[in-house]
Every structure is written in structure tokens, then in C-alpha cells.
Design a protein around this motif. Sequence first.
Motif, PDB file in Angstrom:
ATOM      1  N   PHE A 149      28.891 106.009  48.270  1.00  0.00           N
ATOM      2  CA  PHE A 149      28.866 104.708  48.940  1.00  0.00           C
ATOM      3  C   PHE A 149      28.935 103.548  47.960  1.00  0.00           C
ATOM      4  CE2 PHE A 149      27.310 107.322  52.467  1.00  0.00           C
ATOM      5  CZ  PHE A 149      28.094 106.816  53.480  1.00  0.00           C
ATOM      6  N   ALA A 150      28.703 103.819  46.670  1.00  0.00           N
ATOM      7  CA  ALA A 150      28.905 102.784  45.650  1.00  0.00           C
ATOM      8  C   ALA A 150      30.354 102.776  45.176  1.00  0.00           C
ATOM      9  CB  ALA A 150      27.976 103.031  44.460  1.00  0.00           C
ATOM     10  N   GLY A 151      31.139 103.752  45.642  1.00  0.00           N
ATOM     11  CA  GLY A 151      32.534 103.844  45.231  1.00  0.00           C
ATOM     12  C   GLY A 151      32.693 104.301  43.797  1.00  0.00           C
ATOM     13  N   ASN A 152      31.679 104.999  43.275  1.00  0.00           N
ATOM     14  CA  ASN A 152      31.694 105.428  41.881  1.00  0.00           C
ATOM     15  C   ASN A 152      32.245 106.851  41.798  1.00  0.00           C
ATOM     16  OD1 ASN A 152      31.127 106.145  39.210  1.00  0.00           O
ATOM     17  ND2 ASN A 152      29.278 104.893  39.167  1.00  0.00           N
ATOM     18  N   GLN A 153      33.557 106.943  41.679  1.00  0.00           N
ATOM     19  CA  GLN A 153      34.219 108.248  41.677  1.00  0.00           C
ATOM     20  C   GLN A 153      33.773 109.104  40.492  1.00  0.00           C
ATOM     21  OE1 GLN A 153      38.477 108.015  41.658  1.00  0.00           O
ATOM     22  NE2 GLN A 153      38.769 110.228  41.485  1.00  0.00           N
ATOM     23  N   LYS A 154      33.631 108.491  39.323  1.00  0.00           N
ATOM     24  CA  LYS A 154      33.250 109.235  38.121  1.00  0.00           C
ATOM     25  C   LYS A 154      31.862 109.849  38.271  1.00  0.00           C
ATOM     26  CE  LYS A 154      32.771 108.795  33.108  1.00  0.00           C
ATOM     27  NZ  LYS A 154      32.856 107.891  31.930  1.00  0.00           N
ATOM     28  N   GLN A 155      30.918 109.047  38.760  1.00  0.00           N
ATOM     29  CA  GLN A 155      29.554 109.548  38.939  1.00  0.00           C
ATOM     30  C   GLN A 155      29.507 110.644  40.002  1.00  0.00           C
ATOM     31  OE1 GLN A 155      26.587 106.553  39.802  1.00  0.00           O
ATOM     32  NE2 GLN A 155      25.081 108.075  40.459  1.00  0.00           N
ATOM     33  N   LEU A 156      30.322 110.511  41.031  1.00  0.00           N
ATOM     34  CA  LEU A 156      30.377 111.511  42.100  1.00  0.00           C
ATOM     35  C   LEU A 156      30.859 112.855  41.551  1.00  0.00           C
ATOM     36  CD1 LEU A 156      29.969 111.962  45.127  1.00  0.00           C
ATOM     37  CD2 LEU A 156      32.299 111.143  45.500  1.00  0.00           C
ATOM     38  N   GLU A 157      31.909 112.798  40.716  1.00  0.00           N
ATOM     39  CA  GLU A 157      32.427 114.029  40.128  1.00  0.00           C
ATOM     40  C   GLU A 157      31.445 114.628  39.134  1.00  0.00           C
ATOM     41  OE1 GLU A 157      36.136 112.737  38.539  1.00  0.00           O
ATOM     42  OE2 GLU A 157      37.198 112.837  40.473  1.00  0.00           O
ATOM     43  N   GLN A 158      30.756 113.762  38.388  1.00  0.00           N
ATOM     44  CA  GLN A 158      29.755 114.245  37.425  1.00  0.00           C
ATOM     45  C   GLN A 158      28.584 114.925  38.132  1.00  0.00           C
ATOM     46  OE1 GLN A 158      28.797 110.690  35.180  1.00  0.00           O
ATOM     47  NE2 GLN A 158      30.394 111.074  33.647  1.00  0.00           N
ATOM     48  N   THR A 159      28.267 114.446  39.336  1.00  0.00           N
ATOM     49  CA  THR A 159      27.181 115.059  40.098  1.00  0.00           C
ATOM     50  C   THR A 159      27.513 116.505  40.444  1.00  0.00           C
ATOM     51  OG1 THR A 159      26.477 112.936  41.052  1.00  0.00           O
ATOM     52  CG2 THR A 159      25.839 114.931  42.239  1.00  0.00           C
TER      53      THR A 159
END
Length: 256
Positions: free
Chosen positions: A224-234
Motif C-alpha cells: 500500500f506504500a507502493g514500495n515494490q522493492k521492499q515488497l519483493e525483499q519481504t
Amino acid sequence: MKPALCLVAMGALVMDSSPQCTKQLISERFGRGSRTVDLELELQIELLRETKRKYESVLQLGRALTAHLYSLLQTQHALGDAFADLSQKSPELQEEFGYNAETQKLLCKNGETLLGAVNFFVSSINTLVTKTMEDTLMTVKQYEAARLEYDAYRTDLEELSLGPRDAGTRGRLESAQATFQAHRDKYEKLRGDVAIKLKFLEENKIKVMHKQLLLFHNAVSAYFAGNQKQLEQTLQQFNIKLRPPGAEKPSWLEEQ
């Protein structure tokens, strides 16, 4: 012919069809029978049952969220395709349709990543509820059945002990004593088994939920923050692998 399951008490299946168990069950239900109570253990058992009900609710909501996310992804994918097609066929709006198509494509990619995380969360909760907790509750049911049997033969022994003593009753008393001791040993063993399983279950639940709640929080926040990099890192952090590109859909709901 195998003996039928003839008594049902406190959610426990009782195999013993003896008059002693029947009498004990009836006495307890009418509040007359003497019942062995381990208050600490029974409180832990009731807490487990309540926890299981709450986790089942979380599991149901998690599955609903998975279904909604999947439906949203299908809609976004179709909308992106429609924008891309119109971009090619509407020169005067090519740029506007084009960047909207790219936006939907990015949202789909992030949505699939989030869906992978949520599906992993749901799968782990499902295992905890339907396997780990259920396994412990099966032992609890065996313990509750053994407790009823133990009290039944304890009461039978007490009644025989208060009766007249002759050659016949001495034999029955010795037999009742041996039967009582066998059921007492069974009850004590199962009580110990339940205590151990409850302890290990609590430790396992904390370990599993610490990981799953962190995963859920990080994935949802990044999405929901639109943080694609953080989403993939998760997903990398929790070793979650998505289906390869081009895999047949639907993807995540099939694994429920």
C-alpha cells in the motif's frame, strides 16, 4: 464385532461401555458424581479451544482476503489489456492510455507479490489450526475419556470397599482394585501427555505467529506504500517463491 462408541462426554469419545462408566457419566451430568478436576490443566485446555476458535476466524478472513485480492488482480489485468489495446487504436490518447496500461501492469505485479505473501500466511495458519492444534486436542479428548473412566472405576472401588466383606466380595474387590489401578495409570499418563503437548504447542504457536505476523505486516505495508522493492525483499526474507511468469492461472487459490 468391534465395540461401539457408546458414550460421549465433554467432547471425548469413550470406548468403555461398562456400567461403571455409564453410571459415572449420568451422575456427572446430574451433578451428583464425584469428578477429578485438574484446574490448571483444564484452564489451559479451555484457553486452547478458545484460541483455536479465534485462529479459525483469522483463517476464514485470510482466505476471504486472498479471494478478493485474486479477483482484484484479474480485473486490473483485464483493465491493463484494455488500456494497452486502446493505446494502439487511439492516436490522440495514445500516451494517456499507455501510462494507464503500465500502471495497471505494475499494480498487477505488486498484487501478485502481495497475494503470494498472503497465501503463505494463510497456509501457515491453516497448518497451525488444522494439524498442530487439532493434534493436541485429539490427545485432550483421549485424556478426558480416560478421566471419566478413572473416576468411574474409582467410584466403583469406593462403593465395594464400603460394602460387606466375605469371600465373594474380596475377590471382586481385588479385581476392582486392579482395574482401577490400570485406569489410574492410563489417566496419569495422558494427563502428562496433554501437559507436554500444550507446552510445546504454545512455544510453536509463538514461533510461527511471530514470523507470520511480521511477514503479513511488512508485505501489506510495502504494497500500500507502493514500495515494490521492499515488497519483493519481504518475500525473499521469508523464502516465498512466486509462480514463474506464464504459469497457468488461477494461481494462488488453487493452493488453498
